[in-house]
Design an enzyme around this catalytic site. Structure first.
Site, PDB file in Angstrom:
ATOM      1  N   ASP A  67      35.697  13.269 -24.463  1.00 57.98           N
ATOM      2  CA  ASP A  67      35.008  14.094 -23.469  1.00 57.98           C
ATOM      3  C   ASP A  67      33.573  14.422 -23.870  1.00 57.98           C
ATOM      4  O   ASP A  67      33.151  14.164 -25.000  1.00 57.98           O
ATOM      5  CB  ASP A  67      35.803  15.384 -23.220  1.00 57.98           C
ATOM      6  N   ASN A 136      45.136  26.992 -24.468  1.00 59.14           N
ATOM      7  CA  ASN A 136      45.848  26.988 -23.179  1.00 59.14           C
ATOM      8  C   ASN A 136      46.583  25.661 -22.938  1.00 59.14           C
ATOM      9  O   ASN A 136      47.031  25.396 -21.832  1.00 59.14           O
ATOM     10  CB  ASN A 136      44.866  27.268 -22.034  1.00 59.14           C
ATOM     11  N   HIS A 138      45.234  22.625 -23.244  1.00 59.92           N
ATOM     12  CA  HIS A 138      44.435  21.492 -22.754  1.00 59.92           C
ATOM     13  C   HIS A 138      44.349  20.375 -23.787  1.00 59.92           C
ATOM     14  O   HIS A 138      44.413  20.599 -24.995  1.00 59.92           O
ATOM     15  CB  HIS A 138      43.057  21.916 -22.218  1.00 59.92           C
ATOM     16  N   GLU A 143      42.294  20.804 -18.170  1.00 56.82           N
ATOM     17  CA  GLU A 143      42.761  22.190 -18.159  1.00 56.82           C
ATOM     18  C   GLU A 143      44.097  22.307 -17.422  1.00 56.82           C
ATOM     19  O   GLU A 143      44.493  21.374 -16.701  1.00 56.82           O
ATOM     20  CB  GLU A 143      41.701  23.063 -17.452  1.00 56.82           C
TER      21      GLU A 143
HETATM   22  C1  GLP Z   1      37.696  21.374 -27.130  1.00 55.08           C
HETATM   23  C2  GLP Z   1      37.833  19.866 -26.991  1.00 55.08           C
HETATM   24  C3  GLP Z   1      39.246  19.415 -27.224  1.00 55.08           C
HETATM   25  C4  GLP Z   1      39.774  20.084 -28.477  1.00 55.08           C
HETATM   26  C5  GLP Z   1      39.893  21.565 -28.240  1.00 55.08           C
HETATM   27  C6  GLP Z   1      40.388  22.350 -29.447  1.00 55.08           C
HETATM   28  O1  GLP Z   1      37.627  22.071 -25.952  1.00 55.08           O
HETATM   29  N1  GLP Z   1      37.388  19.355 -25.731  1.00 55.08           N
HETATM   30  O2  GLP Z   1      39.288  18.009 -27.330  1.00 55.08           O
HETATM   31  O3  GLP Z   1      41.025  19.576 -28.816  1.00 55.08           O
HETATM   32  O4  GLP Z   1      38.645  22.088 -27.852  1.00 55.08           O
HETATM   33  O5  GLP Z   1      39.326  22.595 -30.312  1.00 55.08           O
HETATM   34  P1  GLP Z   1      39.461  23.116 -31.777  1.00 55.08           P
HETATM   35  O6  GLP Z   1      39.935  21.991 -32.580  1.00 55.08           O
HETATM   36  O7  GLP Z   1      38.085  23.547 -32.156  1.00 55.08           O
HETATM   37  O8  GLP Z   1      40.426  24.256 -31.755  1.00 55.08           O
END
Ligand code: GLP
Length: 241
Positions: A67, A136, A138, A143
């Site tokens: 993304d 959440n 995702h 989402e």
């Molecule tokens: C972001 C990314 C996701 C990631 C998530 C968790 O929003 N788009 O791909 O898995 O957050 O992030 P973190 O690893 O910092 O908790």
């Protein structure tokens, strides 16, 4: 689904890094799916260290990222383009034109989604996809409420996602409201998936993932439809399991 229970973040990074390195060393030409966020940083450090110490080569490796924020140029320090260069690509011998990330600054964003989806197909699909999980549920930036049939798409970020990610920005207002993300169906086409879950903040999400039902209200639950998913979780994340 396979669950690997690990003591802590450092160990999780090593175990995951070794799986990836092993794949690189045993597969002629490989497409890796990379993720951003704090969770995979330790894995990327492992890959960098291994590249330096053991000379694992990325010349034949191609990569796609999940993304990118809409509205941030590749040079923006908060873009995922920048993140990947800083935290991984600049430290490996991977060819720049072999690394792919959706362009969140494209003039025609709908066209960019189509281009990205075709690109993944042209690469022969993702061989090994690394995933984190949002609080959440995702995956990528898909989402709650995202159809499991979704392809690379433009999404509106949930408020709690923007809040969680605001730690990287000066303020919540600076966090983009939209992103381009590989869709859930696109992610599920990966041949193999590693889902990394670390820390107490993710304990509830992991509990829901492990014990909850499969529902579009909890995007990660779609992974239960996949034949080759390994969850690698540390003790803090496993608190409620
Ligand atoms: C972001 C990314 C996701 C990631 C998530 C968790 O929003 N788009 O791909 O898995 O957050 O992030 P973190 O690893 O910092 O908790």
């Amino acid at each position: 689904m396979k669950l690997i229970c690990i003591e802590n973040y450092a160990e999780m990074s090593v175990v995951t890094g070794k799986i990836i390195v092993d794949k690189i060393r045993t597969t002629q030409s490989l497409t890796l799916g990379f993720a951003t966020g704090s969770t995979p940083k330790g894995v990327y450090n492992y890959l960098i260290e291994d590249h330096r110490a053991n000379g694992t080569s990325y010349q034949q490796v191609k990569s796609v990222n999940l993304d990118e924020y809409i509205g941030l140029k590749a040079q923006d320090p908060n873009s995922y383009h920048y993140f990947m260069r800083q935290n991984l690509f600049d430290h490996l011998d991977i060819k720049q034109n072999h690394t792919h990330i959706p362009n969140g600054a494209a003039g025609d964003l709908e066209q960019e989604c189509l281009r990205y989806e075709q690109l993944i197909k042209a690469l022969g699909g993702v061989d090994l996809q690394l995933l984190g999980i949002g609080q959440n549920g995702h995956i990528g930036f898909n989402e709650p409420g995202t159809p499991f049939s979704s392809r690379t798409q433009i999404v509106t970020l949930a408020r709690n996602t923007r809040e969680a990610n605001s730690r990287f920005f000066n303020s919540l207002e600076d966090v983009p409201t939209h992103a381009i993300t590989m869709g859930i169906a696109s992610i599920l086409e990966s041949k193999e998936i590693l889902l990394l879950v670390s820390g107490e903040k993710k304990a509830e999400a992991l509990l829901k993932f492990m014990n909850g039902e499969i529902s579009e209200e909890f995007p990660a639950s779609a992974l239960k439809h996949h034949q080759n998913v390994t969850v690698i979780a540390d003790r803090d994340a496993l608190k409620y399991i």
